[in-house]
Design an enzyme around this catalytic site. Structure first.
Site, short mmCIF file in Angstrom:
data_model
loop_
_atom_site.label_atom_id
_atom_site.label_comp_id
_atom_site.label_asym_id
_atom_site.label_seq_id
_atom_site.Cartn_x
_atom_site.Cartn_y
_atom_site.Cartn_z
N HIS A 18 0.84 -1.20 0.00
CA HIS A 18 0.00 0.00 0.00
C HIS A 18 0.88 1.26 0.00
O HIS A 18 0.59 2.22 -0.71
CB HIS A 18 -0.88 0.05 1.26
CG HIS A 18 -1.88 -1.05 1.38
ND1 HIS A 18 -1.99 -1.83 2.51
CD2 HIS A 18 -2.82 -1.51 0.52
CE1 HIS A 18 -2.97 -2.71 2.35
NE2 HIS A 18 -3.49 -2.54 1.15
N LYS A 42 -16.90 -6.74 8.00
CA LYS A 42 -15.76 -7.65 7.76
C LYS A 42 -15.02 -8.11 9.03
O LYS A 42 -14.06 -8.86 8.91
CB LYS A 42 -14.75 -6.94 6.85
CG LYS A 42 -14.88 -7.30 5.36
CD LYS A 42 -13.66 -6.76 4.63
CE LYS A 42 -13.73 -6.96 3.14
NZ LYS A 42 -12.57 -6.32 2.47
N ARG A 91 -2.15 -5.98 -8.38
CA ARG A 91 -1.01 -6.87 -8.13
C ARG A 91 -0.88 -7.92 -9.21
O ARG A 91 0.20 -8.26 -9.66
CB ARG A 91 -1.17 -7.58 -6.79
CG ARG A 91 -0.96 -6.69 -5.59
CD ARG A 91 -1.43 -7.34 -4.35
NE ARG A 91 -2.86 -7.65 -4.45
CZ ARG A 91 -3.61 -8.06 -3.46
NH1 ARG A 91 -3.08 -8.24 -2.27
NH2 ARG A 91 -4.90 -8.29 -3.63
N SER A 129 -2.83 -7.75 2.99
CA SER A 129 -3.09 -7.62 4.43
C SER A 129 -3.48 -8.96 5.03
O SER A 129 -3.10 -9.29 6.15
CB SER A 129 -4.22 -6.61 4.67
OG SER A 129 -3.86 -5.35 4.19
O1 PNS Z 1 -8.58 -2.86 -1.05
P1 PNS Z 1 -9.89 -3.25 -0.43
O2 PNS Z 1 -9.74 -3.39 1.03
O3 PNS Z 1 -10.47 -4.47 -1.07
O4 PNS Z 1 -10.86 -1.99 -0.70
C1 PNS Z 1 -12.12 -2.12 -1.26
C2 PNS Z 1 -12.82 -0.76 -1.31
C3 PNS Z 1 -12.82 -0.09 0.03
C4 PNS Z 1 -12.13 0.14 -2.31
C5 PNS Z 1 -14.26 -1.03 -1.79
O5 PNS Z 1 -14.80 -2.09 -1.06
C6 PNS Z 1 -15.20 0.17 -1.67
O6 PNS Z 1 -15.05 1.13 -2.36
N1 PNS Z 1 -16.18 0.07 -0.75
C7 PNS Z 1 -17.14 1.12 -0.48
C8 PNS Z 1 -18.50 0.78 -1.08
C9 PNS Z 1 -18.50 1.09 -2.56
O7 PNS Z 1 -18.47 2.23 -2.95
N2 PNS Z 1 -18.42 0.03 -3.38
C10 PNS Z 1 -18.19 0.21 -4.81
C11 PNS Z 1 -19.43 0.03 -5.62
S1 PNS Z 1 -19.09 -1.29 -6.71
#
Ligand code: PNS
Length: 162
Positions: A18, A42, A91, A129
């Site tokens: 990150h 989660k 990645r 993570s």
């Molecule tokens: O890297 P991560 O932890 O998988 O992050 C995922 C994240 C936070 C970017 C994603 O889950 C997100 O944006 N969640 C907020 C809800 C949302 O807006 N979802 C996208 C609509 S498809």
């Protein structure tokens, strides 16, 4: 107009992977906001406040980076912060399908916000993570994956949970 970007994620916990994306994207914009999702569903290892503090400490030497928690839709958070760019790291090809779907959905919701993908540096391509937490949970050495202070907090958390 100033270029503002959001780098969103769960960051439970922040890793060197990150931080690599944060450093590189901060050089491309005027302001980078690291958006920490307060995903109650989660059951994360760290609270949003703890994750925000850990990231703040890890990025303290990068002047144009701000760290904020957010809840709900990413696109609403981006609009509220007046950011027009979302940064995501890729990645491997396995990340791509989900990322593509998310960026397209976000673009339909708000066409003025674009997603920019950075490919993770090879050095960190394997890192996540979840794997850091798994190694730590079984007492393995996580010093190569996360900053020293973060490693300490992860180890402390698992010792409490034992
Ligand atoms: O890297 P991560 O932890 O998988 O992050 C995922 C994240 C936070 C970017 C994603 O889950 C997100 O944006 N969640 C907020 C809800 C949302 O807006 N979802 C996208 C609509 S498809």
């Amino acid at each position: 107009m100033k270029k503002k970007a959001i780098y969103p994620g769960t960051f439970d916990p922040i890793t060197y992977g990150h931080l690599d994306i944060i450093q590189r994207s901060a050089e491309m914009v005027d302001e980078l906001i690291v958006g920490v999702l307060t995903n109650k569903g989660k059951s994360p290892l760290f609270t949003p406040e703890e994750r925000v503090e850990m990231i703040k400490d890890a990025v303290k030497d990068i002047p144009n980076v701000k760290v904020l928690a957010f809840d709900g839709l990413l696109i609403e958070f981006a609009k509220k912060q007046k950011a027009t760019i979302i940064i995501r790291g890729l990645r491997a090809v396995t990340d791509f399908e989900y990322e593509l779907q998310m960026s397209q959905t976000n673009r339909v919701l708000s066409p003025e916000v674009d997603t920019i993908f950075l490919t993770t540096s090879l050095k960190w391509a394997y890192l996540s993570s979840s794997t850091v937490k798994e190694v730590a949970a079984f007492g393995g050495d996580i010093s190569k994956f996360v900053p020293k202070k973060v490693a300490k907090q992860i180890i402390a958390r698992y010792s409490i949970n034992k």
